[in-house]
Design a protein around this motif. Structure first.
Motif, PDB file in Angstrom:
ATOM      1  N   ASP A 410       0.846  -1.180   0.000  1.00 32.03           N
ATOM      2  CA  ASP A 410       0.000   0.000   0.000  1.00 32.03           C
ATOM      3  C   ASP A 410       0.890   1.241   0.000  1.00 32.03           C
ATOM      4  O   ASP A 410       1.773   1.377   0.862  1.00 32.03           O
ATOM      5  CB  ASP A 410      -0.899   0.016   1.242  1.00 32.03           C
ATOM      6  N   VAL A 411       0.697   2.117  -0.971  1.00 30.91           N
ATOM      7  CA  VAL A 411       1.555   3.293  -1.138  1.00 30.91           C
ATOM      8  C   VAL A 411       0.680   4.532  -1.267  1.00 30.91           C
ATOM      9  O   VAL A 411      -0.317   4.522  -2.001  1.00 30.91           O
ATOM     10  CB  VAL A 411       2.443   3.175  -2.394  1.00 30.91           C
ATOM     11  N   VAL A 412       1.081   5.612  -0.607  1.00 32.92           N
ATOM     12  CA  VAL A 412       0.388   6.886  -0.735  1.00 32.92           C
ATOM     13  C   VAL A 412       1.135   7.739  -1.753  1.00 32.92           C
ATOM     14  O   VAL A 412       2.330   8.010  -1.593  1.00 32.92           O
ATOM     15  CB  VAL A 412       0.297   7.629   0.613  1.00 32.92           C
ATOM     16  N   VAL A 413       0.445   8.134  -2.830  1.00 28.82           N
ATOM     17  CA  VAL A 413       1.021   8.979  -3.877  1.00 28.82           C
ATOM     18  C   VAL A 413       0.159  10.218  -4.033  1.00 28.82           C
ATOM     19  O   VAL A 413      -1.037  10.112  -4.325  1.00 28.82           O
ATOM     20  CB  VAL A 413       1.109   8.223  -5.217  1.00 28.82           C
ATOM     21  N   GLN A 414       0.758  11.370  -3.766  1.00 28.47           N
ATOM     22  CA  GLN A 414       0.027  12.634  -3.861  1.00 28.47           C
ATOM     23  C   GLN A 414      -1.263  12.605  -3.047  1.00 28.47           C
ATOM     24  O   GLN A 414      -2.311  13.079  -3.472  1.00 28.47           O
ATOM     25  CB  GLN A 414      -0.264  12.972  -5.321  1.00 28.47           C
ATOM     26  N   GLY A 415      -1.171  11.992  -1.878  1.00 25.90           N
ATOM     27  CA  GLY A 415      -2.305  11.955  -0.980  1.00 25.90           C
ATOM     28  C   GLY A 415      -3.320  10.870  -1.270  1.00 25.90           C
ATOM     29  O   GLY A 415      -4.319  10.751  -0.551  1.00 25.90           O
ATOM     30  N   VAL A 416      -3.104  10.073  -2.312  1.00 23.56           N
ATOM     31  CA  VAL A 416      -4.041   9.012  -2.685  1.00 23.56           C
ATOM     32  C   VAL A 416      -3.421   7.656  -2.346  1.00 23.56           C
ATOM     33  O   VAL A 416      -2.269   7.388  -2.701  1.00 23.56           O
ATOM     34  CB  VAL A 416      -4.375   9.074  -4.191  1.00 23.56           C
ATOM     35  N   VAL A 417      -4.183   6.815  -1.665  1.00 21.87           N
ATOM     36  CA  VAL A 417      -3.698   5.473  -1.325  1.00 21.87           C
ATOM     37  C   VAL A 417      -3.832   4.569  -2.546  1.00 21.87           C
ATOM     38  O   VAL A 417      -4.929   4.372  -3.082  1.00 21.87           O
ATOM     39  CB  VAL A 417      -4.501   4.875  -0.161  1.00 21.87           C
ATOM     40  N   LEU A 418      -2.701   4.021  -3.001  1.00 24.04           N
ATOM     41  CA  LEU A 418      -2.697   3.008  -4.059  1.00 24.04           C
ATOM     42  C   LEU A 418      -2.553   1.652  -3.377  1.00 24.04           C
ATOM     43  O   LEU A 418      -1.482   1.310  -2.874  1.00 24.04           O
ATOM     44  CB  LEU A 418      -1.542   3.232  -5.024  1.00 24.04           C
ATOM     45  N   PRO A 419      -3.633   0.865  -3.324  1.00 23.90           N
ATOM     46  CA  PRO A 419      -3.543  -0.432  -2.645  1.00 23.90           C
ATOM     47  C   PRO A 419      -2.529  -1.355  -3.324  1.00 23.90           C
ATOM     48  O   PRO A 419      -2.255  -1.238  -4.524  1.00 23.90           O
ATOM     49  CB  PRO A 419      -4.965  -0.994  -2.776  1.00 23.90           C
ATOM     50  N   LYS A 420      -1.987  -2.262  -2.538  1.00 26.90           N
ATOM     51  CA  LYS A 420      -1.059  -3.256  -3.077  1.00 26.90           C
ATOM     52  C   LYS A 420      -1.695  -3.957  -4.281  1.00 26.90           C
ATOM     53  O   LYS A 420      -2.862  -4.346  -4.240  1.00 26.90           O
ATOM     54  CB  LYS A 420      -0.718  -4.282  -2.000  1.00 26.90           C
ATOM     55  N   GLY A 421      -0.920  -4.084  -5.356  1.00 22.83           N
ATOM     56  CA  GLY A 421      -1.414  -4.733  -6.563  1.00 22.83           C
ATOM     57  C   GLY A 421      -1.975  -3.785  -7.597  1.00 22.83           C
ATOM     58  O   GLY A 421      -2.257  -4.207  -8.727  1.00 22.83           O
ATOM     59  N   THR A 422      -2.114  -2.505  -7.253  1.00 17.42           N
ATOM     60  CA  THR A 422      -2.628  -1.537  -8.224  1.00 17.42           C
ATOM     61  C   THR A 422      -1.648  -1.377  -9.377  1.00 17.42           C
ATOM     62  O   THR A 422      -0.453  -1.146  -9.161  1.00 17.42           O
ATOM     63  CB  THR A 422      -2.857  -0.165  -7.563  1.00 17.42           C
ATOM     64  N   THR A 423      -2.132  -1.496 -10.601  1.00 17.61           N
ATOM     65  CA  THR A 423      -1.297  -1.253 -11.778  1.00 17.61           C
ATOM     66  C   THR A 423      -1.066   0.250 -11.926  1.00 17.61           C
ATOM     67  O   THR A 423      -2.009   1.045 -11.852  1.00 17.61           O
ATOM     68  CB  THR A 423      -1.975  -1.792 -13.043  1.00 17.61           C
ATOM     69  N   VAL A 424       0.180   0.634 -12.133  1.00 18.54           N
ATOM     70  CA  VAL A 424       0.549   2.036 -12.308  1.00 18.54           C
ATOM     71  C   VAL A 424       1.188   2.168 -13.689  1.00 18.54           C
ATOM     72  O   VAL A 424       2.267   1.625 -13.934  1.00 18.54           O
ATOM     73  CB  VAL A 424       1.524   2.504 -11.210  1.00 18.54           C
ATOM     74  N   LEU A 425       0.503   2.856 -14.590  1.00 18.23           N
ATOM     75  CA  LEU A 425       0.986   2.974 -15.973  1.00 18.23           C
ATOM     76  C   LEU A 425       1.656   4.328 -16.169  1.00 18.23           C
ATOM     77  O   LEU A 425       1.031   5.378 -15.995  1.00 18.23           O
ATOM     78  CB  LEU A 425      -0.172   2.815 -16.954  1.00 18.23           C
ATOM     79  N   ILE A 426       2.930   4.285 -16.521  1.00 20.64           N
ATOM     80  CA  ILE A 426       3.699   5.496 -16.785  1.00 20.64           C
ATOM     81  C   ILE A 426       4.120   5.461 -18.247  1.00 20.64           C
ATOM     82  O   ILE A 426       4.836   4.550 -18.670  1.00 20.64           O
ATOM     83  CB  ILE A 426       4.939   5.564 -15.872  1.00 20.64           C
ATOM     84  N   GLN A 427       3.653   6.425 -19.022  1.00 23.88           N
ATOM     85  CA  GLN A 427       4.028   6.540 -20.426  1.00 23.88           C
ATOM     86  C   GLN A 427       4.773   7.851 -20.641  1.00 23.88           C
ATOM     87  O   GLN A 427       4.281   8.912 -20.213  1.00 23.88           O
ATOM     88  CB  GLN A 427       2.793   6.513 -21.323  1.00 23.88           C
ATOM     89  N   PRO A 428       5.938   7.818 -21.295  1.00 22.48           N
ATOM     90  CA  PRO A 428       6.638   9.072 -21.572  1.00 22.48           C
ATOM     91  C   PRO A 428       5.753  10.129 -22.226  1.00 22.48           C
ATOM     92  O   PRO A 428       5.885  11.318 -21.949  1.00 22.48           O
ATOM     93  CB  PRO A 428       7.772   8.627 -22.496  1.00 22.48           C
ATOM     94  N   ALA A 429       4.828   9.687 -23.085  1.00 28.10           N
ATOM     95  CA  ALA A 429       3.965  10.640 -23.789  1.00 28.10           C
ATOM     96  C   ALA A 429       3.085  11.439 -22.842  1.00 28.10           C
ATOM     97  O   ALA A 429       2.673  12.564 -23.171  1.00 28.10           O
ATOM     98  CB  ALA A 429       3.100   9.911 -24.812  1.00 28.10           C
ATOM     99  N   MET A 430       2.761  10.886 -21.664  1.00 28.87           N
ATOM    100  CA  MET A 430       1.906  11.610 -20.730  1.00 28.87           C
ATOM    101  C   MET A 430       2.583  12.865 -20.201  1.00 28.87           C
ATOM    102  O   MET A 430       1.920  13.822 -19.810  1.00 28.87           O
ATOM    103  CB  MET A 430       1.522  10.719 -19.536  1.00 28.87           C
ATOM    104  N   VAL A 431       3.909  12.869 -20.189  1.00 31.44           N
ATOM    105  CA  VAL A 431       4.671  14.048 -19.785  1.00 31.44           C
ATOM    106  C   VAL A 431       5.151  14.809 -21.018  1.00 31.44           C
ATOM    107  O   VAL A 431       4.974  16.025 -21.134  1.00 31.44           O
ATOM    108  CB  VAL A 431       5.870  13.639 -18.901  1.00 31.44           C
ATOM    109  N   ASN A 432       5.760  14.088 -21.948  1.00 32.24           N
ATOM    110  CA  ASN A 432       6.365  14.736 -23.114  1.00 32.24           C
ATOM    111  C   ASN A 432       5.366  15.506 -23.969  1.00 32.24           C
ATOM    112  O   ASN A 432       5.733  16.466 -24.651  1.00 32.24           O
ATOM    113  CB  ASN A 432       7.053  13.690 -23.997  1.00 32.24           C
ATOM    114  N   ARG A 433       4.116  15.067 -23.967  1.00 38.71           N
ATOM    115  CA  ARG A 433       3.112  15.704 -24.824  1.00 38.71           C
ATOM    116  C   ARG A 433       1.917  16.185 -24.003  1.00 38.71           C
ATOM    117  O   ARG A 433       0.776  16.146 -24.439  1.00 38.71           O
ATOM    118  CB  ARG A 433       2.687  14.736 -25.923  1.00 38.71           C
TER     119      ARG A 433
END
Length: 532
Positions: A410-433
């Protein structure tokens, strides 16, 4: 058997069946709760914005496959919800399971830097790429990842990069020779994907193995069993291969006796068997050096394989097996070959699309070559427009598509609890564009923007192509250098034009799904010797 014994056995069977029934009922109830109740009424992510047009069993898999682009529909979601409070967009994965798309710099920093090792590679990501890129550095976690990076980082030191410049330059000249042959024999029409993949495979073969991989082919086999052909087969599947690649992220389907699976497995077998032959030969060579009293330290920096054999196969403890060394080699081949080849493909297409920017780049390169016909690393790195051009190519058309993670706890990211097992999708395009970072013209190719960065665009985290934090691409500096050396060679000697006049980046079809941004069916252009 007496009646009492028989009745006792029936009673035991009834009890077992009852217990099994209770278990199955509980399992069904739990699954129904997780699929139909938890996501909408209990999940701590239920207040986050996000799309709802998914299928409860397979999530957004069909939407992604129908989109025609590996960055979609995620890029469209980011544009629809450009500035969420936590920098997270919630969507539903397989079985209505929770997943989030990361869109803000703050969330990226927290996940990739501050809490990097609270996340791990998810199972679906392993099924998508592990066969092709190996279970090497990219899949190690925690302390093991830190230890391996410390071991391998020396190969990418400034001194080692300087020593690689002559090899990069030789390969760039070899590329020029191939283009001259194509001009003579094929009217200049060339598939950039195939050509650049071959050159980058040659470079990575020398760096990773100390051999020319393009020359590997069993003496009694046809050309389609050569290393480079089989390696490209893994990354350039046909339509059925793309479908199976997508389905395999949900369910293992590589065992099904289909032609696309047969070709994939045969190509994978050829690649791995030829790599293993090289590894075993190097193990013998290094062993002979040690037995003869030859200074192995003076030789092990020649290439990645020799280094790993000397440091880890012959280590006193924590030894690496030949099989694990191969996993590492596959990781570096994929990371340094396909991504850079893809970047060169998009750079050439963008030069065709933007002739004014190409003229400026060429003028800067010409001026350098007049002063220094064989420029060294410092001279190339000091070309400001080349630097801007390179970064803008890799911003607009980042070759790598996904950095998928999964909450290991269980991880808190920006005040939001991400329960264990939550998929976290990071795409360069989400920042680059991202228009909130780069402005309304974020989709436009404008190298000059790098001279006037403001706000979040000036933050180093705004350039997400190589990721950042403890898991930043270990070969970033090498990739940028070889990319620039090859661009210098290309713009100084050749002109490119589209085979189809309106074949611009915006109209190109992409392989989808794919871990890389690649044009479907290659990218054909016409090359000409530059008019003096």
């Amino acid at each position: 058997m007496n009646a009492g014994s028989y009745l006792e056995r029936l009673l035991r069977l009834d009890v077992l069946l009852a217990l099994l029934g209770v278990y199955l009922a509980q399992l069904v109830a739990y699954k129904a709760y997780k699929i139909f109740i938890y996501p909408y009424f209990a999940s701590p992510l239920r207040q986050l914005p996000g799309p709802k047009n998914h299928h409860f069993l397979i999530g957004h898999i069909l939407n992604q496959m129908r989109s025609g682009h590996p960055n979609e529909p995620y890029l469209s979601w980011m544009r629809q919800w450009p500035k969420t409070p936590a920098g997270l967009i919630r969507y539903f994965d397989v079985g209505n399971s929770d997943a989030v798309l990361v869109t803000s710099l703050a969330a990226h920093k927290e996940i990739l830097h501050d809490k990097c090792y609270s996340f791990q590679k998810p199972a679906f990501f392993k099924r998508l790429i592990a066969d092709m890129v190996g279970f090497g550095l990219v899949f190690t976690e925690g302390e093991e990842h830190k230890k391996q990076r410390r071991l391998l980082a020396g190969l990418f030191s400034p001194g080692n990069l300087r020593a690689m410049v002559p090899m990069f330059r030789d390969k760039a000249r070899h590329l020029s020779n191939l283009l001259d042959q194509i001009i003579e024999t094929e009217d200049g029409v060339v598939d950039l994907v195939s050509l650049y993949s071959k050159i980058m495979l040659d470079i990575m073969g020398v760096f990773a193995l100390g051999v020319e991989l393009g020359n590997l082919q069993p003496a009694n086999d046809a050309a389609n069993n050569s290393f480079d052909h089989c390696y490209h087969e893994l990354f350039e599947p046909d339509t059925w291969g793309q479908i199976l690649m997508g389905v395999n992220t949900i369910l293992p389907v590589r065992w099904i006796p289909l032609e696309a699976n047969r070709r994939f497995k045969q190509a994978l077998h050829t690649v791995r068997s030829q790599l293993m032959a090289i590894i075993q030969d190097r193990i013998r060579t290094v062993g002979e050096w040690k037995a003869a009293g030859i200074d192995v330290d003076a030789k092990k920096g020649r290439d990645l394989l020799t280094f790993m054999v000397a440091e880890k196969y012959y280590a006193d403890s924590d030894r690496w097996s030949p099989e694990y060394i191969m996993e590492q080699i596959l990781t570096f081949l994929a990371g340094g070959h396909e991504t850079t080849a893809g970047g060169l493909t998009w750079a050439t297409q963008l030069m065709i699309d933007h002739p004014d920017e190409t003229k400026r780049l060429r003028a800067e390169v010409d001026e350098l070559l007049r002063r220094e016909p064989l420029p060294d690393q410092r001279s190339i790195e000091n070309l400001p427009y080349l630097h801007n051009f390179t970064r803008e190519v890799l911003r607009v058309q980042a070759p790598g598509v996904n950095v998928a993670r999964e909450a290991a706890e269980d991880v808190v990211v920006q005040g939001v609890v991400l329960p264990k097992g939550t998929t976290v999708l990071i795409q360069p395009a989400m920042v680059n564009r991202n228009p909130t970072i780069w402005g309304a013209d974020c989709d436009e190719f404008r190298p000059d923007r790098w001279d006037r960065l403001e706000g979040e665009a000036a933050d180093p985290w705004a350039f997400a192509t190589f990721a950042l934090g403890p898991r930043v691409c270990i070969g970033k500096a090498m990739t940028m250098l070889e990319f620039k050396i090859i661009l210098v060679e290309l713009v100084s000697k050749f002109d490119f034009e589209g085979v189809v006049p309106d074949a611009r980046v915006g109209s190109i079809k992409y392989i989808n799904p794919s871990p890389l941004l690649r044009p479907e069916g290659g990218l054909r252009v016409r090359v000409k010797r530059r008019a003096e």
